[in-house]
Design a protein around this motif. Sequence first.
Motif, PDB file in Angstrom:
ATOM      1  N   LYS A  24     -14.503 -17.504  16.056  1.00 61.94           N
ATOM      2  CA  LYS A  24     -15.284 -18.137  14.981  1.00 61.94           C
ATOM      3  C   LYS A  24     -14.548 -18.063  13.633  1.00 61.94           C
ATOM      4  CE  LYS A  24     -19.820 -18.212  16.892  1.00 61.94           C
ATOM      5  NZ  LYS A  24     -20.057 -17.156  17.896  1.00 61.94           N
ATOM      6  N   VAL A  55     -11.428 -15.666  13.794  1.00 64.63           N
ATOM      7  CA  VAL A  55     -11.317 -14.378  14.477  1.00 64.63           C
ATOM      8  C   VAL A  55     -10.633 -14.657  15.816  1.00 64.63           C
ATOM      9  CG1 VAL A  55     -12.613 -12.475  15.497  1.00 64.63           C
ATOM     10  CG2 VAL A  55     -13.425 -13.545  13.374  1.00 64.63           C
ATOM     11  N   LEU A  58     -19.305 -17.689  10.637  1.00 64.30           N
ATOM     12  CA  LEU A  58     -19.987 -16.405  10.479  1.00 64.30           C
ATOM     13  C   LEU A  58     -20.992 -16.494   9.326  1.00 64.30           C
ATOM     14  CD1 LEU A  58     -16.951 -13.961  10.855  1.00 64.30           C
ATOM     15  CD2 LEU A  58     -18.504 -14.761  12.639  1.00 64.30           C
ATOM     16  N   PRO A  67     -12.231  -5.062  20.493  1.00 60.71           N
ATOM     17  CA  PRO A  67     -13.140  -5.952  21.227  1.00 60.71           C
ATOM     18  C   PRO A  67     -14.542  -5.371  21.449  1.00 60.71           C
ATOM     19  CG  PRO A  67     -11.458  -5.038  22.661  1.00 60.71           C
ATOM     20  CD  PRO A  67     -11.072  -4.673  21.265  1.00 60.71           C
ATOM     21  N   LEU A 122     -16.400  -3.947  19.293  1.00 58.00           N
ATOM     22  CA  LEU A 122     -17.220  -3.964  18.077  1.00 58.00           C
ATOM     23  C   LEU A 122     -17.675  -5.382  17.727  1.00 58.00           C
ATOM     24  CD1 LEU A 122     -15.022  -1.625  15.856  1.00 58.00           C
ATOM     25  CD2 LEU A 122     -17.113  -1.029  17.059  1.00 58.00           C
ATOM     26  N   ILE A 123     -18.938  -5.558  17.496  1.00 61.81           N
ATOM     27  CA  ILE A 123     -19.535  -6.831  17.058  1.00 61.81           C
ATOM     28  C   ILE A 123     -19.300  -7.933  18.092  1.00 61.81           C
ATOM     29  CG2 ILE A 123     -19.830  -8.487  15.155  1.00 61.81           C
ATOM     30  CD1 ILE A 123     -20.222  -5.708  14.107  1.00 61.81           C
ATOM     31  N   VAL A 124     -20.365  -8.259  18.769  1.00 67.80           N
ATOM     32  CA  VAL A 124     -20.297  -9.311  19.781  1.00 67.80           C
ATOM     33  C   VAL A 124     -20.567 -10.659  19.114  1.00 67.80           C
ATOM     34  CG1 VAL A 124     -21.286 -10.074  21.983  1.00 67.80           C
ATOM     35  CG2 VAL A 124     -21.194  -7.627  21.424  1.00 67.80           C
ATOM     36  N   GLY A 125     -19.965 -11.708  19.630  1.00 71.49           N
ATOM     37  CA  GLY A 125     -20.319 -13.058  19.174  1.00 71.49           C
ATOM     38  C   GLY A 125     -19.463 -13.602  18.057  1.00 71.49           C
ATOM     39  N   ILE A 126     -18.403 -12.872  17.663  1.00 74.04           N
ATOM     40  CA  ILE A 126     -17.585 -13.403  16.563  1.00 74.04           C
ATOM     41  C   ILE A 126     -16.261 -14.008  17.056  1.00 74.04           C
ATOM     42  CG2 ILE A 126     -18.594 -11.822  14.861  1.00 74.04           C
ATOM     43  CD1 ILE A 126     -16.043 -10.146  14.950  1.00 74.04           C
TER      44      ILE A 126
END
Lengths: 448, 448
Positions: free
Chosen positions: B369, B353, B374, B360, B362-366
């Motif tokens: 990665k 990713v 994931l 940016p 949407l969905i934190v922490g990816i």
Amino acid sequence: MILYHKNMNQSTKIQLKSESVLLDKNEIARTADLLSDYIQYLNSVAESQKYEAPESSINLPTDNKMLEVIEQVLLKFKNAQLKYVVVVGIGGSNLGTMAVYDAVLKDQNQQTNPLPQILFADTVSAKSLQNLINILLTCSKANEFAINVISKSGGTTETIANFEIIYSALREKFIDIDRRIIVTTEIDSKLWLESTAKKWSTVSLPNIVGGRYSVFSTVGLIPLALAGLNIQELLGGALQMRNACLQSDNQFNPALLSAVVTFLHYKNGVKINNSFFFNPELESLGKWCRQLMGESLGKQFDSVGTEVRAGITPIVSIGSTDLHSMAQLYFGGPKDKLTTIIYHSETESKLTVPNERMLPSLIVGINGKSPAKLMDAIVGGVAEAYKMNGLPYVTLQLPTISAETLGELLQFKMLETMFLAHLMNLNAFDQPNVEDYKSGTKKLLEST
Amino acid sequence: MILYHKNMNQSTKIQLKSESVLLDKNEIARTADLLSDYIQYLNSVAESQKYEAPESSINLPTDNKMLEVIEQVLLKFKNAQLKYVVVVGIGGSNLGTMAVYDAVLKDQNQQTNPLPQILFADTVSAKSLQNLINILLTCSKANEFAINVISKSGGTTETIANFEIIYSALREKFIDIDRRIIVTTEIDSKLWLESTAKKWSTVSLPNIVGGRYSVFSTVGLIPLALAGLNIQELLGGALQMRNACLQSDNQFNPALLSAVVTFLHYKNGVKINNSFFFNPELESLGKWCRQLMGESLGKQFDSVGTEVRAGITPIVSIGSTDLHSMAQLYFGGPKDKLTTIIYHSETESKLTVPNERMLPSLIVGINGKSPAKLMDAIVGGVAEAYKMNGLPYVTLQLPTISAETLGELLQFKMLETMFLAHLMNLNAFDQPNVEDYKSGTKKLLEST
């Protein structure tokens, strides 16, 4: 006893029959009566044509406004060069599309067919993503593909991650890629806001319609129409079946009949539901059925909040393949399964076993027969074996595998599920326990 | 409690761990003791190197004579032009081959890889047969394909019918087609006699080895070797695992440990076994596992002839896809499943990713990665959810997905199944109820 669905004026193409030693005529009538208020309520939902009740997915087949929106999308995205429709979505966002695509369109695509192919990106897998990206990079212009990102909530990890990876792999070669993106999500989700801000084509679906009931919304219809499906026929089948299943007389209502049969077996400890398809192209439909039943009826708490840990485990079998792996268990093992045999007997075939055979001493009775004729005999033998072992089964005979019969089947299953949830005193529309793993995943994502 | 498999000197690559509130150390030891005589017996079967006991599939990995036969077949059929290996077989005749092929070879084939592809003809389906025939008709010479007809008994309707249809569609274009046929069947079956009379290459497998235990025999090894698999590595993994699983100390014997855990749950009413694969390429392995467990343990009568209708229903789930369809049932529904999480975390990936994301918010922490990273977080969240809900699970961690680890996995499952059948007092090697539908089918075939 044997139950026959009385198909009034042949209003539906699909014909249902059920046979079980467990069933009793009076008990069936009593159980069907428990649903009469609910059916009345569903009729009022249908008359309202509104999206207020959780059941209002039944209004999708008559939603002309939605069709106008879809028409606009098709005008923009459908063109003679279109080769690939990429569906980035998972679960309720792609299983219905995959079910119809694999059943009705896919085999045509394997030939030299001008229809565009649908490519699916659902789970996070480097191998399949790389493969998909390689295929898209064979295109010379962005017009040759359309990318449909589908997430009802807008917050599905796999979908957002996959889209980001695909987009970044393609943006250099296709500088006008933004023109080829369609985002399908709830109005005012974060995804909706980001997508409209970027001026991507952004379409909504009714907030109240859950993912597993959304196949007849923009979620399923846009990619299927882009791939060449006649969505009018799909919706026509859905409407015919809906109308049949809103009748209060259980003899004429196949979803009611099937729900009652399933419920009575469930009460007697039959907690596994086996969808046994004898046309391999229906395997993906099986996966859609699995979600529908699994998520709708697998519940820790009932409608009034009592812990019940209820549920029927859906399994999918493909004939004749699985007769060579699971038949021993099905016929000899525990009597814990209600089986639905779903079969379309193909009438035309150019292929037949030759009369002048290479191995004439092996297997009598196959000379001159088509694969479909052989399958007819296999399905007949299977029904016989269920009967002989006193195992309950339902048959759904499909006169064709087409957009119309798929529309009927999907609608039949959704209404059957709503009836079952009502009888089991469960909410058919939520999925609270899905959060159970998401919190752990979120923690791990944010800490690594 | 948590159980760890102690992997002595890292003799196997696969590592097993189990967690369940149901398990008790003393009960595990007591149950494992019930198998000590049987394990001693299996050791004597292994020492004999003979094919006399039904368990003697465990001698296949050390059978050098068989390897010499296979070498002869390869010398004749393997060549630089070989494009397609056609496996005509169903159930035990193709599921093991498909499991290994899909896991280890198939993805390579999708790229521009020189390896030959395996094409499968199993059920009778005009569409897939026509497709297969069309592909073979693209060949210019018979050397470009090999057709392997596999039927242990020689009397499988689908296999014989499919072969007759394929042969008659190809014989005109490829006049030397007979040179490209390999028949795998029991010595002295009708098929053996017809095949040798026609001077087709005809190979046998030990009569005592049943279809679902035959993946390491000529049945699996010939098509896999033709398609380019290193069968020495496959057999090496199988042998390592066999030796680990013939140890009497349950802590060092993963199949024993897993069988005991499964049996104790079965006794407590947990009658569904969920194999949850988090690498999509292992889906076919799941289908092989289904046959192994379904046919071996689904029995109307026990070993002494008492009617028991025993059985554990095997189901297969694919992560993360099925989290979006079945997780609600698994976490919220009935506690009737024992789940085995089978996962290989891919270490290398060119895809990640991007850090500069399109969405940016949407969905934190990816960010940054890989798909594998994931998936690690998803699998971690799933294990957490099983634990949190007090649901029993086993994990099998795979360091690689390779011929060697597949060899280990297949051998592990076969020994686990033998142990389970012994604990359940069942015959793991017969499948009498499969006849239940065959008689009806035969009648229909002969009357129409």
